[in-house]
Design an enzyme around this catalytic site. Structure first.
Site, PDB file in Angstrom:
ATOM      1  N   ARG A  39       0.747  -1.330  -0.040  1.00  0.00           N
ATOM      2  CA  ARG A  39       0.092  -0.032   0.146  1.00  0.00           C
ATOM      3  C   ARG A  39       1.000   1.149  -0.104  1.00  0.00           C
ATOM      4  O   ARG A  39       0.464   2.324   0.737  1.00  0.00           O
ATOM      5  CB  ARG A  39      -0.905  -0.194   1.245  1.00  0.00           C
ATOM      6  N   ARG A  43      -2.931   6.616   1.716  1.00  0.00           N
ATOM      7  CA  ARG A  43      -3.228   7.695   2.306  1.00  0.00           C
ATOM      8  C   ARG A  43      -2.371   8.356   2.883  1.00  0.00           C
ATOM      9  O   ARG A  43      -2.436   9.740   3.399  1.00  0.00           O
ATOM     10  CB  ARG A  43      -4.592   7.246   2.926  1.00  0.00           C
ATOM     11  N   ARG A  52      -6.720  11.450  -4.943  1.00  0.00           N
ATOM     12  CA  ARG A  52      -7.757  10.608  -4.449  1.00  0.00           C
ATOM     13  C   ARG A  52      -9.177  11.308  -4.363  1.00  0.00           C
ATOM     14  O   ARG A  52     -10.253  11.001  -4.384  1.00  0.00           O
ATOM     15  CB  ARG A  52      -7.628  10.013  -3.028  1.00  0.00           C
ATOM     16  N   ASP A  89      -6.845  -2.556  -7.398  1.00  0.00           N
ATOM     17  CA  ASP A  89      -7.050  -3.112  -6.409  1.00  0.00           C
ATOM     18  C   ASP A  89      -7.539  -4.566  -6.670  1.00  0.00           C
ATOM     19  O   ASP A  89      -7.785  -4.762  -7.820  1.00  0.00           O
ATOM     20  CB  ASP A  89      -8.417  -2.571  -5.684  1.00  0.00           C
ATOM     21  N   TYR A 166     -14.620 -11.847  -0.521  1.00  0.00           N
ATOM     22  CA  TYR A 166     -15.580 -10.591  -0.741  1.00  0.00           C
ATOM     23  C   TYR A 166     -16.592 -10.952  -1.573  1.00  0.00           C
ATOM     24  O   TYR A 166     -17.694 -10.506  -1.054  1.00  0.00           O
ATOM     25  CB  TYR A 166     -14.631  -9.530  -1.292  1.00  0.00           C
TER      26      TYR A 166
END
Ligand code: CP3
Length: 357
Positions: A39, A43, A52, A89, A166
């Site tokens: 990652r 952020r 973003r 992703d 998921y």
């Protein structure tokens, strides 16, 4: 690397200014240890947050090759990592398979039509979904061009068990009880699901390499929810097949396998045929290296260690280096970098790996 390599649509440069990650992944001792950060485009970087904020919808961001290219390169420029990883992703495969996914600020991914029946599993498409994922390949093409021959580009996909989690759970889940219920109560349907995901994933990763990915990572983050027998019997053959397919077509493209919280599956992971096995922080790197003398490992600093003062980070890296005993190794965190980590601390991690403290 000196050898000329893949038969990419846009052939990447045959040699990198910094090929330390490729060297280590293929079992050679590089002149300087390589590091990247799971990652790493994220952020914790102000420039990432700026880009973003242009996209209310996370998937629209993933679908914009120019912005993907921009944020993919940010950590190479700002943190000094030895590889870029394509910004995307593992769940981009879901919409082409007919599942609607939305990323909610505090809840993570939410799937509005999860798989709740064997018929839904039987109806899933399989094979090659690449025509729906052109934006990923365009992102790779642009990023390769912008990176030039500085560092290699890592392409990736989720492992079939993690992506299935998921699709069946409908989002993040504590126990993966629905997916495991499927495995234990309707193993044939579980096999159909994992088999379809494996064939879609194999085609997807192959296309990433053809468009210029220099390394492939398979992130089966939640595989550790399975015990050794279930993993070996129900998931491992599919992951082995994905890796074998890649290695036979692209022998010089290293494959990294990663799972979180799965030290009990190391015997299986080291038999997947992956060039590199990623470790989280729950396993002692020295023990793993002694137990598997031929295996290259990646990892395994606790992501929370980056909250420590930079001197402590350097000491932790030095301790890990000691454990490698000079064998080829790829430094990384044991899981993704947290959003409130200071970029200075991420830089301190990479500098310590490079021996530039
Ligand atoms: O590493 C990188 O810099 C490349 C980008 C990348 C993302 N996701 C971007 C992302 C990679 C490699 C992933 C992989 C991924 N995605 C995994 C496997 C690795 C792991 O972390 O275990 C998994 C399980 C997912 C699924 C996923 N995507 C979750 C659970 C979430 C929500 C959690 C969170 O951090 O918000 C995402 C969203 C996501 N994927 C974000 C990013 C940067 C945050 C979204 C945002 O910026 O709003």
């Amino acid at each position: 690397m000196p050898e000329s390599r893949n038969t990419g649509v846009d052939a990447p440069p045959s040699s990198f200014l910094n090929d330390s990650l490729l060297q280590a992944a293929l079992g050679r001792v590089p002149s300087r240890s390589p590091a990247w950060i799971m990652r790493q485009a994220g952020r914790y970087l102000a420039d990432y947050r700026r880009v973003r904020s242009l996209f209310p919808n996370f998937l629209d961001f993933c679908r914009s090759p120019e912005h993907v290219c921009e944020v993919t390169i940010q950590p190479v420029d700002q943190i000094g990592v030895d590889a870029a990883i394509l910004f995307s992703d593992i769940l981009v495969l879901l919409p082409p398979m007919g599942l609607q996914v939305d990323f909610k600020e505090s809840k993570g991914p939410v799937i509005s039509n999860p798989l709740r029946s064997d018929d839904a599993i039987a109806g899933l498409p399989e094979g090659d979904l690449n025509s729906d994922l052109g934006y990923v390949f365009e992102g790779i093409r642009l990023t390769k061009k912008a990176l030039g021959n500085r560092v290699p580009l890592i392409g990736f996909a989720g492992g079939p068990f993690t992506v299935a989690s998921y699709m069946v759970e409908g989002g993040s889940s504590k126990e993966l009880a629905r997916l495991k219920a499927l495995l234990f109560s309707r193993p044939e349907a579980f096999q159909v699901l994992i088999g379809k995901l494996a064939s879609v994933t194999a085609a997807y990763l192959r296309e990433q390499v053809r468009h210029g990915a220099d390394v492939i990572t398979i992130m089966d983050s939640w595989a550790g929810y399975l015990g050794p027998d279930e993993y070996r019997d129900h998931v491992m053959p599919h992951t082995r097949k994905i890796i074998a397919g890649l290695k036979s077509e692209f022998p010089r493209i290293p494959v990294i396998h990663y799972a979180n919280g799965a030290p009990h599956l190391l015997p299986q992971f080291t038999a997947l045929g992956a060039d590199v096995v990623g470790l989280d922080w729950r396993v002692d790197l020295g023990d793993a290296m002694r137990a598997y003398p031929e295996q290259v490992f990646q990892g395994n600093l606790d992501p929370c260690a980056l909250y420590a003062p930079v001197e402590t980070i350097a000491a932790k890296v030095a301790a890990l280096k000691e454990k490698t005993g000079g064998r080829p190794h790829i430094f990384n965190l044991g899981h993704g970098i947290l959003p409130d980590i200071s970029p200075d601390h991420a830089r301190a991690f990479v500098r310590a790996v490079h021996g530039d403290t």
